[in-house]
Design a protein around this motif. Structure first.
Motif, PDB file in Angstrom:
ATOM      1  N   HIS A   1       0.286  -0.628   0.020  1.00 53.33           N
ATOM      2  CA  HIS A   1      -0.061   0.003  -0.031  1.00 53.33           C
ATOM      3  C   HIS A   1       0.623   1.001  -0.045  1.00 53.33           C
ATOM      4  N   SER A   2       0.691   2.128  -0.882  1.00 50.36           N
ATOM      5  CA  SER A   2       1.286   3.307  -1.663  1.00 50.36           C
ATOM      6  C   SER A   2       0.478   4.613  -0.559  1.00 50.36           C
ATOM      7  N   PRO A   3       0.958   6.013  -0.177  1.00 48.05           N
ATOM      8  CA  PRO A   3       0.068   7.485   0.495  1.00 48.05           C
ATOM      9  C   PRO A   3      -0.746   7.566  -0.825  1.00 48.05           C
ATOM     10  N   PRO A   4      -1.726   8.168  -0.911  1.00 52.92           N
ATOM     11  CA  PRO A   4      -2.245   8.452  -1.802  1.00 52.92           C
ATOM     12  C   PRO A   4      -1.708   9.687  -2.425  1.00 52.92           C
ATOM     13  N   SER A   5      -2.272   9.162  -3.824  1.00 52.01           N
ATOM     14  CA  SER A   5      -1.298  10.094  -4.857  1.00 52.01           C
ATOM     15  C   SER A   5      -1.299  11.316  -4.781  1.00 52.01           C
ATOM     16  N   THR A   6      -0.576  11.992  -5.407  1.00 48.79           N
ATOM     17  CA  THR A   6      -0.085  14.102  -4.945  1.00 48.79           C
ATOM     18  C   THR A   6      -0.809  14.514  -5.952  1.00 48.79           C
ATOM     19  N   PRO A   7      -0.586  15.865  -5.865  1.00 51.93           N
ATOM     20  CA  PRO A   7      -0.810  16.852  -6.852  1.00 51.93           C
ATOM     21  C   PRO A   7      -0.225  16.889  -8.450  1.00 51.93           C
ATOM     22  N   GLN A   8       1.170  16.136  -7.911  1.00 58.45           N
ATOM     23  CA  GLN A   8       1.646  16.231  -9.427  1.00 58.45           C
ATOM     24  C   GLN A   8       1.308  14.749 -10.208  1.00 58.45           C
ATOM     25  N   HIS A   9       1.080  13.774  -9.272  1.00 64.00           N
ATOM     26  CA  HIS A   9       0.983  12.021  -9.780  1.00 64.00           C
ATOM     27  C   HIS A   9      -0.530  12.059 -10.411  1.00 64.00           C
ATOM     28  N   MET A  10      -1.868  12.891 -10.068  1.00 65.09           N
ATOM     29  CA  MET A  10      -2.653  13.778 -11.093  1.00 65.09           C
ATOM     30  C   MET A  10      -2.445  14.296 -11.967  1.00 65.09           C
ATOM     31  N   HIS A  11      -1.252  15.794 -11.886  1.00 68.67           N
ATOM     32  CA  HIS A  11      -1.090  16.225 -13.476  1.00 68.67           C
ATOM     33  C   HIS A  11      -0.134  15.303 -14.440  1.00 68.67           C
ATOM     34  N   ARG A  12       0.252  14.197 -13.787  1.00 68.06           N
ATOM     35  CA  ARG A  12       0.823  12.868 -15.052  1.00 68.06           C
ATOM     36  C   ARG A  12      -0.197  12.178 -15.007  1.00 68.06           C
ATOM     37  N   ARG A  13      -1.509  11.794 -14.835  1.00 63.26           N
ATOM     38  CA  ARG A  13      -2.427  10.956 -14.794  1.00 63.26           C
ATOM     39  C   ARG A  13      -3.478  11.695 -16.100  1.00 63.26           C
ATOM     40  N   SER A  14      -3.986  13.052 -15.809  1.00 62.98           N
ATOM     41  CA  SER A  14      -4.430  13.365 -16.887  1.00 62.98           C
ATOM     42  C   SER A  14      -3.377  13.402 -17.643  1.00 62.98           C
ATOM     43  N   VAL A  15      -2.163  13.958 -18.715  1.00 58.86           N
ATOM     44  CA  VAL A  15      -1.048  14.229 -19.306  1.00 58.86           C
ATOM     45  C   VAL A  15      -1.732  12.667 -20.031  1.00 58.86           C
ATOM     46  N   LEU A  16      -1.245  11.664 -19.459  1.00 60.22           N
ATOM     47  CA  LEU A  16      -1.264  10.181 -19.920  1.00 60.22           C
ATOM     48  C   LEU A  16      -2.983  10.017 -20.293  1.00 60.22           C
ATOM     49  N   ALA A  17      -4.127  10.590 -19.623  1.00 64.23           N
ATOM     50  CA  ALA A  17      -5.278  10.602 -19.939  1.00 64.23           C
ATOM     51  C   ALA A  17      -5.359   9.918 -20.442  1.00 64.23           C
ATOM     52  N   GLY A  18      -4.951  12.225 -21.375  1.00 61.68           N
ATOM     53  CA  GLY A  18      -4.565  12.165 -23.174  1.00 61.68           C
ATOM     54  C   GLY A  18      -4.387  11.936 -24.176  1.00 61.68           C
TER      55      GLY A  18
ATOM     56  N   ARG B   1       4.984   2.213  -9.593  1.00 62.83           N
ATOM     57  CA  ARG B   1       4.964   1.123  -9.709  1.00 62.83           C
ATOM     58  C   ARG B   1       3.763   0.799  -8.931  1.00 62.83           C
ATOM     59  N   HIS B   2       3.674   0.659  -7.964  1.00 58.68           N
ATOM     60  CA  HIS B   2       3.227   0.575  -7.224  1.00 58.68           C
ATOM     61  C   HIS B   2       2.088   2.171  -6.704  1.00 58.68           C
ATOM     62  N   ALA B   3       2.089   3.299  -7.111  1.00 56.19           N
ATOM     63  CA  ALA B   3       0.823   4.340  -6.410  1.00 56.19           C
ATOM     64  C   ALA B   3       0.071   4.629  -6.860  1.00 56.19           C
ATOM     65  N   LEU B   4      -1.063   5.144  -6.096  1.00 58.02           N
ATOM     66  CA  LEU B   4      -2.278   4.979  -5.970  1.00 58.02           C
ATOM     67  C   LEU B   4      -3.005   5.376  -7.032  1.00 58.02           C
ATOM     68  N   ALA B   5      -4.499   5.551  -7.174  1.00 57.94           N
ATOM     69  CA  ALA B   5      -4.764   6.486  -8.138  1.00 57.94           C
ATOM     70  C   ALA B   5      -5.285   7.622  -7.096  1.00 57.94           C
ATOM     71  N   LYS B   6      -5.776   8.359  -7.707  1.00 59.84           N
ATOM     72  CA  LYS B   6      -6.290   9.610  -6.441  1.00 59.84           C
ATOM     73  C   LYS B   6      -7.703   8.794  -5.682  1.00 59.84           C
ATOM     74  N   GLU B   7      -8.121   8.659  -4.478  1.00 55.38           N
ATOM     75  CA  GLU B   7      -9.328   8.673  -4.141  1.00 55.38           C
ATOM     76  C   GLU B   7     -10.257   9.503  -3.898  1.00 55.38           C
ATOM     77  N   TYR B   8     -10.745  10.206  -3.558  1.00 51.41           N
ATOM     78  CA  TYR B   8     -12.228  11.658  -3.994  1.00 51.41           C
ATOM     79  C   TYR B   8     -12.830  11.250  -2.211  1.00 51.41           C
ATOM     80  N   ASN B   9     -13.515  12.360  -2.629  1.00 49.96           N
ATOM     81  CA  ASN B   9     -14.706  12.526  -0.538  1.00 49.96           C
ATOM     82  C   ASN B   9     -16.179  12.504  -1.882  1.00 49.96           C
ATOM     83  N   ARG B  10     -17.446  12.231  -0.917  1.00 44.52           N
ATOM     84  CA  ARG B  10     -18.282  11.337  -0.984  1.00 44.52           C
ATOM     85  C   ARG B  10     -19.152  13.049  -1.903  1.00 44.52           C
ATOM     86  N   ALA B  11     -18.493  13.852  -0.702  1.00 41.99           N
ATOM     87  CA  ALA B  11     -19.187  15.359  -1.639  1.00 41.99           C
ATOM     88  C   ALA B  11     -18.933  15.270  -3.253  1.00 41.99           C
ATOM     89  N   ASP B  12     -17.386  14.435  -3.328  1.00 41.11           N
ATOM     90  CA  ASP B  12     -17.558  14.503  -5.084  1.00 41.11           C
ATOM     91  C   ASP B  12     -17.627  13.573  -5.764  1.00 41.11           C
TER      92      ASP B  12
END
Length: 266
Positions: free
Chosen positions: A12-29, A68-79
């Protein structure tokens, strides 16, 4: 020999950082742009070679950039999105699925089989009694839309460990009840994604049983991959040594039919 723990199983790894999420968005695009051209170039030998090379680059880049072991971002129920749309198959009419749905899936079974020492046949009640993980994540579709939902189910690793995965198993294949254009839907992942902590067999969405449009009664959630990898209407999980002899040999329904990347990491 039973595999008690796989070498690619992540901690288990710590939740993704904003930098990880920027990379996720770039890779998704990048994934969406690449897949948009797949069906136009996949039919030639040269095009197939280009796609294979690009996929290998994408897989290496994704696992290097995100870890290799990073987690995708997890959100709050309000999201959570007010409506989580269905896509692809939304109400299968083939086989015995309509009868199963009419009976509220009382007799549904999930098989875990292939290269395992102890094949399993699990009812929905069996699956609900296993240790559960709940995660609120964003679903990214190759068509360009996304939605956030809360998913609940056991980690795939729990099922694979219970079945006794053999050393020669290299891939996990997901078999599905829906049939498109005469071919049963299927998908697959390697062991790194199979043992990722956010890879779960989901039976609930936003605290309720899965709606039919979203894959009832069971679907995969593979949170670091695009939506077509998240197989719905799950009937069986096969451990295999190779994907070469399965359907079209490319590891998934859309990979076989439209040249989609087998590795759709985001």
């Amino acid at each position: 020999m039973t595999r008690a723990s796989h070498q690619d199983r992540p901690d288990h790894s710590p939740p993704s950082t904003p930098q990880h999420m920027h990379r996720r968005s770039v890779l998704a695009g990048m994934s969406a742009l690449f897949l948009g051209a797949c069906s136009k170039i996949a039919d030639s030998n040269a095009g197939s070679s280009v796609l294979t090379a690009a996929q290998k680059w994408h897989q290496a880049a994704h696992r290097t950039l995100t870890g290799r072991h990073a987690l995708a971002k997890e959100y709050n129920r309000a999201d959570v999105s007010p409506f989580f749309r269905g896509n692809g198959s939304t109400d299968p009419q083939n086989g015995n699925y309509p009868a199963q749905a009419a009976a509220n899936f009382a007799d549904w079974r999930l098989e875990v089989r292939g290269l395992v020492d102890k094949p399993l046949s699990l009812s929905l009640d069996n699956i609900r009694r296993l240790p559960q993980r709940t995660q609120i994540t964003r679903h990214d579709c190759v068509e360009g839309w996304s939605a956030i939902g809360e998913w609940t189910g056991p980690q795939l690793s729990v099922l694979l460990d219970a079945a006794g995965l053999r050393e020669e198993a290299k891939y996990i294949v997901f078999r599905c009840a829906d049939n498109l254009n005469g071919q049963d839907y299927y998908e697959s992942v390697d062991m790194m994604d199979a043992f990722h902590p956010q890879t779960i067999v989901a039976h609930a969405l936003n605290g309720d049983p899965l709606p039919i449009r979203n894959g009832a009664p069971l679907r995969m959630r593979i949170e670091r991959q695009l939506g077509y990898k998240h197989a719905k209407y799950l009937t069986a999980i096969d451990a295999v040594a190779s994907l070469d002899d399965i359907a079209g040999g490319k590891g998934g329904y859309w990979e076989d039919r439209a040249g989609y990347q087998w590795y759709a990491g985001i």
